[in-house]
Design a protein around this motif. Structure first.
Motif, PDB file in Angstrom:
ATOM      1  N   MET A 190     -23.711   7.469  29.294  1.00 39.75           N
ATOM      2  CA  MET A 190     -22.252   7.430  29.372  1.00 39.75           C
ATOM      3  C   MET A 190     -21.621   7.338  27.983  1.00 39.75           C
ATOM      4  O   MET A 190     -20.565   7.931  27.725  1.00 39.75           O
ATOM      5  N   GLY A 191     -22.244   6.604  27.079  1.00 44.61           N
ATOM      6  CA  GLY A 191     -21.715   6.550  25.718  1.00 44.61           C
ATOM      7  C   GLY A 191     -21.715   7.911  25.063  1.00 44.61           C
ATOM      8  O   GLY A 191     -20.751   8.306  24.397  1.00 44.61           O
ATOM      9  N   SER A 192     -22.789   8.655  25.261  1.00 43.18           N
ATOM     10  CA  SER A 192     -22.873   9.997  24.690  1.00 43.18           C
ATOM     11  C   SER A 192     -21.889  10.953  25.365  1.00 43.18           C
ATOM     12  O   SER A 192     -21.272  11.792  24.702  1.00 43.18           O
ATOM     13  N   LEU A 193     -21.716  10.831  26.684  1.00 43.76           N
ATOM     14  CA  LEU A 193     -20.751  11.680  27.385  1.00 43.76           C
ATOM     15  C   LEU A 193     -19.329  11.396  26.922  1.00 43.76           C
ATOM     16  O   LEU A 193     -18.499  12.314  26.835  1.00 43.76           O
ATOM     17  N   GLY A 194     -19.042  10.122  26.614  1.00 38.18           N
ATOM     18  CA  GLY A 194     -17.718   9.793  26.090  1.00 38.18           C
ATOM     19  C   GLY A 194     -17.464  10.467  24.758  1.00 38.18           C
ATOM     20  O   GLY A 194     -16.359  10.947  24.485  1.00 38.18           O
ATOM     21  N   ASP A 195     -18.486  10.529  23.890  1.00 40.78           N
ATOM     22  CA  ASP A 195     -18.351  11.240  22.616  1.00 40.78           C
ATOM     23  C   ASP A 195     -18.052  12.713  22.852  1.00 40.78           C
ATOM     24  O   ASP A 195     -17.311  13.338  22.083  1.00 40.78           O
ATOM     25  N   ARG A 196     -18.636  13.277  23.896  1.00 42.57           N
ATOM     26  CA  ARG A 196     -18.501  14.716  24.137  1.00 42.57           C
ATOM     27  C   ARG A 196     -17.195  15.079  24.835  1.00 42.57           C
ATOM     28  O   ARG A 196     -16.516  16.035  24.450  1.00 42.57           O
ATOM     29  N   PHE A 197     -16.836  14.343  25.889  1.00 43.78           N
ATOM     30  CA  PHE A 197     -15.713  14.742  26.737  1.00 43.78           C
ATOM     31  C   PHE A 197     -14.452  13.912  26.541  1.00 43.78           C
ATOM     32  O   PHE A 197     -13.423  14.207  27.148  1.00 43.78           O
ATOM     33  N   GLY A 198     -14.530  12.875  25.722  1.00 41.22           N
ATOM     34  CA  GLY A 198     -13.356  12.041  25.485  1.00 41.22           C
ATOM     35  C   GLY A 198     -13.595  10.624  25.980  1.00 41.22           C
ATOM     36  O   GLY A 198     -13.890  10.412  27.161  1.00 41.22           O
ATOM     37  N   GLY A 242     -21.900  19.437  20.996  1.00 40.17           N
ATOM     38  CA  GLY A 242     -23.076  20.100  21.554  1.00 40.17           C
ATOM     39  C   GLY A 242     -23.060  20.006  23.074  1.00 40.17           C
ATOM     40  O   GLY A 242     -22.300  19.255  23.673  1.00 40.17           O
ATOM     41  N   ARG A 243     -23.949  20.755  23.706  1.00 42.98           N
ATOM     42  CA  ARG A 243     -23.977  20.752  25.170  1.00 42.98           C
ATOM     43  C   ARG A 243     -24.712  19.511  25.691  1.00 42.98           C
ATOM     44  O   ARG A 243     -25.497  18.886  24.993  1.00 42.98           O
ATOM     45  N   VAL A 244     -24.423  19.167  26.936  1.00 44.19           N
ATOM     46  CA  VAL A 244     -25.062  18.028  27.575  1.00 44.19           C
ATOM     47  C   VAL A 244     -26.470  18.410  27.997  1.00 44.19           C
ATOM     48  O   VAL A 244     -26.683  19.458  28.618  1.00 44.19           O
ATOM     49  N   ASP A 245     -27.443  17.596  27.658  1.00 47.07           N
ATOM     50  CA  ASP A 245     -28.839  17.856  28.027  1.00 47.07           C
ATOM     51  C   ASP A 245     -29.184  17.004  29.246  1.00 47.07           C
ATOM     52  O   ASP A 245     -29.439  15.801  29.123  1.00 47.07           O
ATOM     53  N   LEU A 270     -20.650  -0.729  14.539  1.00 45.17           N
ATOM     54  CA  LEU A 270     -19.597   0.292  14.574  1.00 45.17           C
ATOM     55  C   LEU A 270     -19.346   0.871  13.192  1.00 45.17           C
ATOM     56  O   LEU A 270     -19.146   2.077  13.036  1.00 45.17           O
ATOM     57  N   GLY A 271     -19.341   0.014  12.164  1.00 50.00           N
ATOM     58  CA  GLY A 271     -19.065   0.484  10.814  1.00 50.00           C
ATOM     59  C   GLY A 271     -20.175   1.341  10.249  1.00 50.00           C
ATOM     60  O   GLY A 271     -19.928   2.236   9.434  1.00 50.00           O
ATOM     61  N   ALA A 272     -21.436   1.099  10.666  1.00 48.14           N
ATOM     62  CA  ALA A 272     -22.563   1.866  10.141  1.00 48.14           C
ATOM     63  C   ALA A 272     -22.682   3.238  10.773  1.00 48.14           C
ATOM     64  O   ALA A 272     -23.296   4.145  10.201  1.00 48.14           O
ATOM     65  N   ALA A 273     -22.107   3.418  11.967  1.00 47.57           N
ATOM     66  CA  ALA A 273     -22.195   4.704  12.666  1.00 47.57           C
ATOM     67  C   ALA A 273     -20.991   5.567  12.322  1.00 47.57           C
ATOM     68  O   ALA A 273     -19.875   5.059  12.139  1.00 47.57           O
ATOM     69  N   PRO A 274     -21.164   6.887  12.235  1.00 47.38           N
ATOM     70  CA  PRO A 274     -20.013   7.768  12.031  1.00 47.38           C
ATOM     71  C   PRO A 274     -19.028   7.634  13.187  1.00 47.38           C
ATOM     72  O   PRO A 274     -19.429   7.382  14.330  1.00 47.38           O
ATOM     73  N   ALA A 275     -17.751   7.806  12.900  1.00 45.69           N
ATOM     74  CA  ALA A 275     -16.738   7.669  13.947  1.00 45.69           C
ATOM     75  C   ALA A 275     -16.989   8.625  15.103  1.00 45.69           C
ATOM     76  O   ALA A 275     -16.749   8.290  16.267  1.00 45.69           O
ATOM     77  N   ALA A 276     -17.508   9.822  14.806  1.00 44.41           N
ATOM     78  CA  ALA A 276     -17.765  10.808  15.862  1.00 44.41           C
ATOM     79  C   ALA A 276     -18.856  10.354  16.813  1.00 44.41           C
ATOM     80  O   ALA A 276     -18.931  10.820  17.945  1.00 44.41           O
ATOM     81  N   LYS A 277     -19.730   9.432  16.356  1.00 40.78           N
ATOM     82  CA  LYS A 277     -20.831   8.954  17.183  1.00 40.78           C
ATOM     83  C   LYS A 277     -20.584   7.526  17.676  1.00 40.78           C
ATOM     84  O   LYS A 277     -21.524   6.844  18.091  1.00 40.78           O
ATOM     85  N   SER A 278     -19.343   7.081  17.673  1.00 35.29           N
ATOM     86  CA  SER A 278     -19.065   5.685  18.022  1.00 35.29           C
ATOM     87  C   SER A 278     -19.381   5.386  19.480  1.00 35.29           C
ATOM     88  O   SER A 278     -19.738   4.255  19.826  1.00 35.29           O
ATOM     89  N   GLY A 279     -19.254   6.383  20.351  1.00 31.75           N
ATOM     90  CA  GLY A 279     -19.599   6.164  21.756  1.00 31.75           C
ATOM     91  C   GLY A 279     -21.078   5.870  21.917  1.00 31.75           C
ATOM     92  O   GLY A 279     -21.469   4.929  22.622  1.00 31.75           O
ATOM     93  N   ALA A 280     -21.922   6.660  21.257  1.00 30.31           N
ATOM     94  CA  ALA A 280     -23.360   6.432  21.327  1.00 30.31           C
ATOM     95  C   ALA A 280     -23.724   5.095  20.695  1.00 30.31           C
ATOM     96  O   ALA A 280     -24.560   4.346  21.224  1.00 30.31           O
TER      97      ALA A 280
END
Length: 522
Positions: free
Chosen positions: A79-87, A209-212, A399-409
């Motif tokens: 779900m964290g990764s899906l949030g990064d992808r779809f909002g 990227g696409r969902v695997d 949170l600070g160590a991860a890129p903002a684009a990957k914050s969901g993951a």
């Protein structure tokens, strides 16, 4: 008034926002946080009423409790990764709506099977909530000092909800009916659904990227058996079934990692989980501190609850009330360390929090438990101060160590660490405590000719069994049984606390060494 602007890469609404809108957005994000925290603990007080109302068996009651965390833990990473992808906001609203609807339907469950299915559904939608709230905070508050305060408030809401859950759940069951514990989700979530679209900005990974789908299945097959195995080991001890479940989980986890590495090396695919996050020592060490802070807290609560209720004679609600000052200390410590990290390096604050946890266990390991609950409650207070400090800063470092684009993951990994740390604290420390109790218990000689063999055997297994046996015996023999059980239990607590003390102190050293170069806040 200053404004905060985020790039289009992390927010779909690039216009500058006034700070007051950001804090209003945070206040709305607290509603699902409180909901999940209360739901985690409130249902425990409804179990007796559920058993009477639905005629649920012991196995069914176990699954009523376990269905939610099993599904939740299995889907957090996905779900964290899906949030990064779809909002992330979109996923939060879907999860909140689904959680409220399933709660309303489950509150009127006519059978135990219906309730188990409803709890599994709550786990599905609940997995969308916590990673979404934390990752949205990362993007709403890009400036480190404001983000750190927001994370502290987020953590305080979760701790406060966990503290209120037993009291709130007990009151609802006593004055209404067990379904009210679930139905209350609807009014809690309404403010978010009504005001959230206007105040909470959307954010997502600009190149997702696409969902695997196989990766989602593998993550589920890895986490669910592993969590199930840990829970059964904690309650029933070593047996083929939980060991097999753990083995399956580890095997599927290995397959998941291999697939993520293969997808990362492919130009046409994207992994569900970016394993390169763990290559950052700050991220990895903060996750470790996060896991072990929860490990120490839940392991402590495990034996403290038994001590208060079975040895001190307190009711569940009385023992819950006794723990409230320490839980308040968790909230206070989390808020106080925010200005502290402007003068002290964050790594030393995390290390200091873990050392406080170690000190709490030291009071238990070398203290006298026979003079009432004062020593244990004081130790809990010290431990909670440490957990509050370490959890707040470790979450912010994640949170600070991860890129903002990957914050969901990153948020999903943090939440998964929370679940795993909680389970490991119960399983590992609980298993050590149980083994020590069983090895050291010596029942009085008169029990063999007075009580049934089955009752004596149960007394030899757990402290609760000894308490049940004592209730059925004459006063002098009952007192002797409880004195023996107390001595065996306390000896196990001393050993368990000493092991946790060494583990917490070692982790504090690790945090101080690895995180020592993280600069203070500006």
């Amino acid at each position: 008034m200053s404004t905060v602007s985020l790039s289009a890469a992390t927010r779909t609404v690039p216009a500058p926002r006034s700070p007051w809108r950001d804090w209003l957005a945070l206040s709305l994000l607290m509603f699902p946080v409180l909901l999940v925290a209360v739901d985690n603990t409130a249902l425990t007080f409804a179990l007796p009423a559920i058993a009477r109302s639905l005629d649920a068996t012991g196995v069914q009651l176990l699954w009523i409790v376990d269905a939610y965390p099993l599904v939740l833990a299995g889907l957090l990473v996905a779900m964290g990764s899906l949030g990064d992808r779809f909002g992330r906001r979109r996923l939060l609203f879907v999860g909140s709506t689904g959680f409220a609807l399933v709660s309303a339907v489950t509150a009127f469950a006519p059978t135990a099977e219906w309730l188990i299915a409803g709890r599994a559904g709550l786990g599905f939608f609940g997995a969308m909530l916590m990673p979404s709230t934390l990752s949205l905070i990362r993007n709403i508050f890009p400036e480190p000092n404001r983000r750190r305060l927001a994370v502290a408030i987020w953590a305080a809401g979760f701790s406060g909800g966990a503290a209120l859950g037993p009291i709130f759940g007990g009151w609802l069951v006593e004055h209404l009916w067990w379904g009210a514990v679930l139905l209350v989700a609807v009014p809690i979530i309404l403010p978010l659904l009504v005001l959230g679209p206007a105040l909470i900005p959307e954010s997502r990974d600009p190149n997702p990227g696409r969902v695997d789908a196989p990766s989602i299945v593998l993550s589920l097959l890895a986490m669910v058996p592993a969590v199930y195995g840990i829970k059964i080991l904690a309650t029933d001890g070593v047996a083929p079934e939980p060991l097999a479940a753990l083995g399956i989980g580890l095997l599927m986890g290995y397959a998941f990692v291999r697939r993520q590495r293969r997808l990362a090396a492919s130009a046409s695919s994207a992994p569900l989980l970016d394993l390169s996050l763990f290559g950052n020592p700050v991220f990895g060490t903060a996750i470790t501190a996060n896991v072990l802070a929860l490990f120490s807290y839940n392991g402590f609560i495990l034996f403290l609850a038994q001590h208060l209720q079975l040895l001190e004679g307190q009711s569940p609600s009385e023992s819950g009330m006794a723990m409230i000052p320490a839980l308040v200390a968790t909230v206070v410590a989390g808020l106080l360390v925010v200005p502290l990290v402007r003068k002290v390096r964050p790594g030393f604050v995390v290390a200091g929090g873990l050392l406080l946890s170690a000190t709490g266990y030291g009071l238990v390991a070398f203290g006298d438990h026979g003079a009432g609950p004062g020593v244990l409650l004081a130790a809990l207070l010290v431990l909670c101060l440490g957990v509050g400090a370490a959890e707040t800063i470790s979450n912010d470092l994640i949170l600070g160590a991860a890129p903002a684009a990957k914050s969901g993951a990153a948020s999903a990994i943090s939440e998964t660490g929370y679940e795993v740390g909680s389970l490991l604290g119960t399983a590992i420390l609980g298993s050590i405590l149980t083994a020590s109790y069983q090895r050291n218990l010596q029942l009085p000689a008169g029990v063999a000719g007075t009580a049934p063999a089955e009752a004596a055997a149960q007394a030899g297994e757990t402290l609760a069994g000894a308490a049940e046996l004592a209730h059925a015996l004459p006063a002098p023999l009952a007192e002797a049984v409880m004195a023996s059980a107390r001595a065996a239990f306390d000896s196990g607590v001393h050993i368990t606390a000493a092991i946790a003390l060494v583990l917490m102190a070692g982790t504090a050293v690790l945090a101080a060494v690895v995180l020592r170069k993280v600069p203070t806040a500006n």
